[in-house]
Design an enzyme around this catalytic site. Structure first.
Site, mmCIF file in Angstrom:
data_model
loop_
_atom_site.group_PDB
_atom_site.id
_atom_site.type_symbol
_atom_site.label_atom_id
_atom_site.label_comp_id
_atom_site.label_asym_id
_atom_site.label_seq_id
_atom_site.Cartn_x
_atom_site.Cartn_y
_atom_site.Cartn_z
ATOM 1 N N GLY A 12 0.779 -1.234 0.000
ATOM 2 C CA GLY A 12 0.000 0.000 0.000
ATOM 3 C C GLY A 12 0.807 1.278 0.000
ATOM 4 N N LEU A 93 -9.695 -8.751 -13.050
ATOM 5 C CA LEU A 93 -11.118 -8.418 -12.920
ATOM 6 C C LEU A 93 -11.868 -8.902 -14.158
ATOM 7 C CD1 LEU A 93 -10.370 -4.888 -11.533
ATOM 8 C CD2 LEU A 93 -11.542 -6.699 -10.255
ATOM 9 N N ASN A 107 -5.226 2.006 -13.216
ATOM 10 C CA ASN A 107 -4.283 1.050 -12.636
ATOM 11 C C ASN A 107 -2.877 1.606 -12.777
ATOM 12 O OD1 ASN A 107 -3.335 -1.511 -11.615
ATOM 13 N ND2 ASN A 107 -2.744 -2.045 -13.707
ATOM 14 N N SER A 136 3.730 2.868 -15.403
ATOM 15 C CA SER A 136 2.666 3.426 -16.253
ATOM 16 C C SER A 136 1.361 3.468 -15.476
ATOM 17 C CB SER A 136 2.441 2.542 -17.485
ATOM 18 O OG SER A 136 3.636 2.308 -18.195
ATOM 19 N N THR A 141 -9.112 -1.433 -19.112
ATOM 20 C CA THR A 141 -10.007 -1.979 -20.131
ATOM 21 C C THR A 141 -9.912 -3.497 -20.032
ATOM 22 O OG1 THR A 141 -8.251 -1.894 -21.783
ATOM 23 C CG2 THR A 141 -9.720 0.021 -21.658
ATOM 24 N N ASP A 145 -3.685 -4.947 -18.624
ATOM 25 C CA ASP A 145 -2.556 -4.012 -18.718
ATOM 26 C C ASP A 145 -2.431 -3.370 -20.097
ATOM 27 O OD1 ASP A 145 -1.874 -4.585 -16.069
ATOM 28 O OD2 ASP A 145 -0.510 -6.203 -16.644
ATOM 29 N N THR A 172 9.440 4.856 -6.230
ATOM 30 C CA THR A 172 9.561 6.284 -5.927
ATOM 31 C C THR A 172 8.856 7.111 -6.999
ATOM 32 O OG1 THR A 172 11.659 5.838 -4.851
ATOM 33 C CG2 THR A 172 11.222 8.113 -5.445
ATOM 34 N N GLN A 173 9.008 6.713 -8.242
ATOM 35 C CA GLN A 173 8.347 7.438 -9.333
ATOM 36 C C GLN A 173 6.842 7.221 -9.315
ATOM 37 O OE1 GLN A 173 9.925 9.689 -11.206
ATOM 38 N NE2 GLN A 173 11.585 9.159 -9.817
HETATM 39 C C1 GAR Z 1 3.408 -1.313 -7.431
HETATM 40 O O1 GAR Z 1 4.747 -1.330 -7.862
HETATM 41 C C2 GAR Z 1 2.472 -1.468 -8.596
HETATM 42 O O2 GAR Z 1 2.974 -0.890 -9.778
HETATM 43 C C3 GAR Z 1 2.410 -2.963 -8.726
HETATM 44 O O3 GAR Z 1 2.380 -3.432 -7.418
HETATM 45 C C4 GAR Z 1 3.105 -2.551 -6.575
HETATM 46 C C5 GAR Z 1 2.256 -2.240 -5.378
HETATM 47 O O4 GAR Z 1 3.012 -1.550 -4.417
HETATM 48 N N1 GAR Z 1 1.236 -3.367 -9.457
HETATM 49 C C6 GAR Z 1 1.179 -4.444 -10.192
HETATM 50 O O5 GAR Z 1 2.124 -5.219 -10.340
HETATM 51 C C7 GAR Z 1 -0.136 -4.679 -10.891
HETATM 52 N N2 GAR Z 1 -0.068 -5.796 -11.754
HETATM 53 P P1 GAR Z 1 2.289 -0.869 -3.166
HETATM 54 O O6 GAR Z 1 1.351 -1.898 -2.555
HETATM 55 O O7 GAR Z 1 3.403 -0.524 -2.235
HETATM 56 O O8 GAR Z 1 1.533 0.335 -3.658
#
Ligand code: GAR
Length: 210
Positions: A12, A93, A107, A136, A141, A145, A172-173
């Site tokens: 999170g 989903l 997303n 990204s 949709t 991805d 970080t980005q």
């Molecule tokens: C993030 O890096 C996000 O881009 C990735 O999961 C991480 C969640 O980090 N999402 C995916 O891989 C979606 N397929 P967080 O729980 O610390 O926000």
């Protein structure tokens, strides 16, 4: 303010970035729900700490995707979310759920899409010897991805990187670009129109990274 539901599965940190941006006033949204598909998702504690209603919707054994998604939709309807922000939500989903929420759901994905949809993106970037990697944000949709890209951030890949160091740089980005996209959505400046992402009336170059 726009009513935002954030869906998570784990740590999170992107949720936290949105909470922090809202707290300091960089964005102005109402965080109406944090929903996790895992009871032990650490992000649920972040929600509780900030007095955001936290929900766990765990899949039941043998439950179909459609049944799960219907229960998820019920929680979202209950809290009258205007927008759904997937922030490390690691469930696919159903098409019906995605269609119903088309244009309302975004997303964040840890690669420069259309490169590396799916899992293990940092490993793939390293294995391919990429010198640039990133994250990204896109409208969701039905095709995984592959929705129109709203905003990307690039990071360098260094020879000495491992998955952890590269993932940290990407994270970080993510924490910069995701609150910005939420801001645009909440301000009514960002729309999904005819398969494109449109910001301030301008079509964003979809699938633009090559
Ligand atoms: C993030 O890096 C996000 O881009 C990735 O999961 C991480 C969640 O980090 N999402 C995916 O891989 C979606 N397929 P967080 O729980 O610390 O926000």
């Amino acid at each position: 303010p726009a009513r935002i539901a954030v869906l998570i599965s784990g740590h999170g940190s992107n949720l936290q970035a949105i909470i922090d941006a809202n707290t300091i006033g960089n964005i102005d949204v109402e965080l109406v729900a944090v929903i996790a598909n895992k009871a032990n998702a650490y992000g649920l504690q972040r929600a509780a700490k900030h007095h955001i209603p936290a929900h766990t919707v765990e899949a039941k054994p043998g439950e179909t995707r459609e049944c799960y998604d219907a229960r998820l939709q019920a929680v979202l309807d209950d809290c009258q979310a205007d927008f759904i922000v997937l922030a490390g939500f690691m469930r696919i989903l159903s098409d019906a759920f995605v269609e119903r929420n088309l244009g309302k759901m975004v997303n964040i994905h840890p690669s420069l899409l259309p490169l590396y949809p799916g899992l293990n993106t940092h490993q793939k970037a390293i294995d391919n010897g990429d010198s640039i990697h990133g994250a990204s944000v896109h409208f969701v949709t039905p095709k995984l991805d592959s929705g129109p890209i709203i905003l990307q951030a690039q990071v360098p890949v260094f020879a000495e990187d491992d998955i952890e160091s590269l993932a940290a740089r990407v994270h970080t980005q993510e924490h910069t670009i995701y609150p910005l996209v939420v801001h645009w959505l909440s301000q009514g400046r960002l729309h999904y129109q005819g398969g494109h992402a449109v910001l301030d009336g301008q079509v964003l170059a979809s699938q633009g990274y090559a």
